[in-house]
Design an enzyme around this catalytic site. Structure first.
Site, PDB file in Angstrom:
ATOM      1  CG  ASP A 146      -2.252   0.633   0.968  1.00  0.00           C
ATOM      2  OD1 ASP A 146      -2.296   1.878   1.002  1.00  0.00           O
ATOM      3  OD2 ASP A 146      -3.249  -0.074   0.741  1.00  0.00           O
ATOM      4  CG  ASP A 155      -2.654   1.684  18.564  1.00  0.00           C
ATOM      5  OD1 ASP A 155      -2.318   2.090  19.702  1.00  0.00           O
ATOM      6  OD2 ASP A 155      -3.759   1.916  18.062  1.00  0.00           O
ATOM      7  CG  HIS A 178      -5.220   3.837   1.474  1.00  0.00           C
ATOM      8  ND1 HIS A 178      -4.774   2.591   1.068  1.00  0.00           N
ATOM      9  CD2 HIS A 178      -6.531   3.894   1.145  1.00  0.00           C
ATOM     10  CE1 HIS A 178      -5.778   1.929   0.512  1.00  0.00           C
ATOM     11  NE2 HIS A 178      -6.856   2.697   0.547  1.00  0.00           N
ATOM     12  CG  ASN A 276     -13.857   2.260  -3.784  1.00  0.00           C
ATOM     13  OD1 ASN A 276     -13.922   1.062  -3.550  1.00  0.00           O
ATOM     14  ND2 ASN A 276     -13.301   3.124  -2.943  1.00  0.00           N
ATOM     15  CB  ALA A 292      -9.621  -7.192  -7.754  1.00  0.00           C
ATOM     16  CB  SER A 349      -9.167   0.571   0.241  1.00  0.00           C
ATOM     17  OG  SER A 349      -8.454   0.760  -0.944  1.00  0.00           O
TER      18      SER A 349
END
Length: 399
Positions: A146, A155, A178, A276, A292, A349
């Site tokens: 990405d 985190d 992203h 999208n 994809a 995504s």
């Protein structure tokens, strides 16, 4: 058609016959004068940067070259595909981009999505069955290719994390957000210091490959470089929240399809965003995006907290470009670059790393890899009332 008109980059992808890298390098130079360097381990900035004064780079793990070529050289390479030899196929390199849009700022966060309480876990984790699963992803390597990752995010402190940039001139640090969001969804924490848990495979080993620049866009060559890195490192799952729009009837990339099959034989499953481009409110369903739409890449659509197909989610318009599964993709909470730290965004995504995380849990639970992992994802999915052309086998479920 010029490169600019076709949306290309001026570079080409050259598929070589399996186990014929050396012969392929020799043939490309002989027939087209294209000099490509071969590497068994991509450690630099990737295909975009090339190597030294060479015209391109051969990704040894995949048997694919990414080369600069003038029109006459590209024609010569294409002619070579019709002859008996190591050069199997030539395609123009494409530009790809992220598949997400922000939905609200953190300070507007209300702690619920629809009727789902997000005090402890996000609605996405609840939707994929995380609360009822004992699997954690421990021992499973997950590659998220990405915009990179915020390595300084609190985190992620103490996590097993490998990071590599395949974008020329940019380090792996995420200047977009992203990539950090997708890493968080696939592999982030279940009990962060603040806010709900948001990571599906929270003990998986993270491989964050930067294949999209800080602008949110990149190229096929960068993606292939990242896939090569992931395969060589034994990643069970590669999460690709990116793509390039297609039109009805457009063929899938035979090179990415071959790469996906070769990766599966090495035990690596690729999971990618369906895209999208739809506008379902106006009756427009767009076809699944590249890459994809390749039959051997698991395509992921998006649903909301009520299990309704997201308005933007692409569908199975073409027979060989089908949606295979869906994941939570609307109003998804996850990590973001500092100082923002967290963000809600929507897109296929966001659905993709949910499915990639579930795949890691199944890989841990059942020792499943390659096609078996794909099959178990489909068999265990929650069936939905929407048409299979929109949701495939259904909503991915943790084991």
């Amino acid at each position: 058609m010029t490169t600019a008109e076709s949306g290309g980059t001026g570079r080409y992808l050259v598929l070589l016959e399996e186990n014929a890298t050396a012969a392929g390098v020799h043939t490309m130079e002989r027939v087209a004068g294209v000099r490509a360097a071969s590497t068994a381990d991509v450690t630099g900035a990737g295909a975009a940067a090339m190597l030294g004064d060479a015209d391109g780079l051969v990704l040894h793990e995949l048997g694919v070259a990414v080369v600069r070529a003038a029109d006459d050289q590209a024609d010569a390479l294409t002619r070579a595909t019709g002859e008996r030899g190591p050069v199997a196929r030539v395609e123009r390199e494409r530009v790809v981009h992220t598949y997400a849009t922000p939905t609200k700022e953190p300070e507007e966060d209300r702690g619920t999505v629809g009727t789902v309480d997000e005090t402890a876990l996000t609605w996405g984790l609840r939707a994929v069955g995380v609360p009822g699963s004992a699997a954690t992803g421990a021992g499973i390597r997950v590659a998220v290719l990405d915009t990179g990752v915020a390595r300084d995010h609190p985190d992620l402190a103490g996590r097993a994390l490998e990071a590599r940039s395949f974008v020329d001139g940019e380090d792996v640090d995420d200047g977009h957000g992203h990539g950090t969001h997708c890493v968080g969804t696939a592999c982030g924490p279940r009990t962060p210091d603040t806010g709900p848990g948001y990571g599906v495979a929270h003990e998986a080993e993270i491989y964050a490959g930067k294949v999209l620049g800080d602008s949110g866009s990149g190229t096929d060559g960068g993606i292939l470089s990242g896939i090569s890195w992931a395969v060589s490192n034994g990643c069970a799952v590669v999460s690709l929240s990116l793509g390039s729009a297609t039109r009805p009837g457009d063929p899938h990339s035979e090179i990415f399809e071959t790469v996906a099959r070769r990766a599966l034989r090495r035990g690596t499953l690729m999971v990618a965003a369906a895209g999208n481009e739809s506008d379902r409110a106006r009756g427009r369903i767009a076809p699944v995006s590249h890459p994809a739409n390749c039959p051997s890449i698991l395509a992921v659509g998006a649903v909301d907290a009520e299990h309704r197909v997201a308005d933007f989610s692409c569908g199975s318009v073409d027979p060989d470009g089908a949606v295979d599964l869906v994941g939570p993709g609307v109003d998804v909470y996850s990590s973001w670059t500092l100082p923002t730290r967290y963000q809600r965004i929507s897109g296929t995504s966001m659905a993709t790393p949910h499915v990639a995380g579930v795949a890691a849990l199944i890989a841990q639970e059942h020792g499943a890899r390659d096609w078996e992992l794909w099959a178990r994802l489909g068999q265990s999915a929650l069936r939905l009332p929407s048409p299979s052309t929109d949701v495939g086998s259904g909503l991915a479920q943790a084991p």
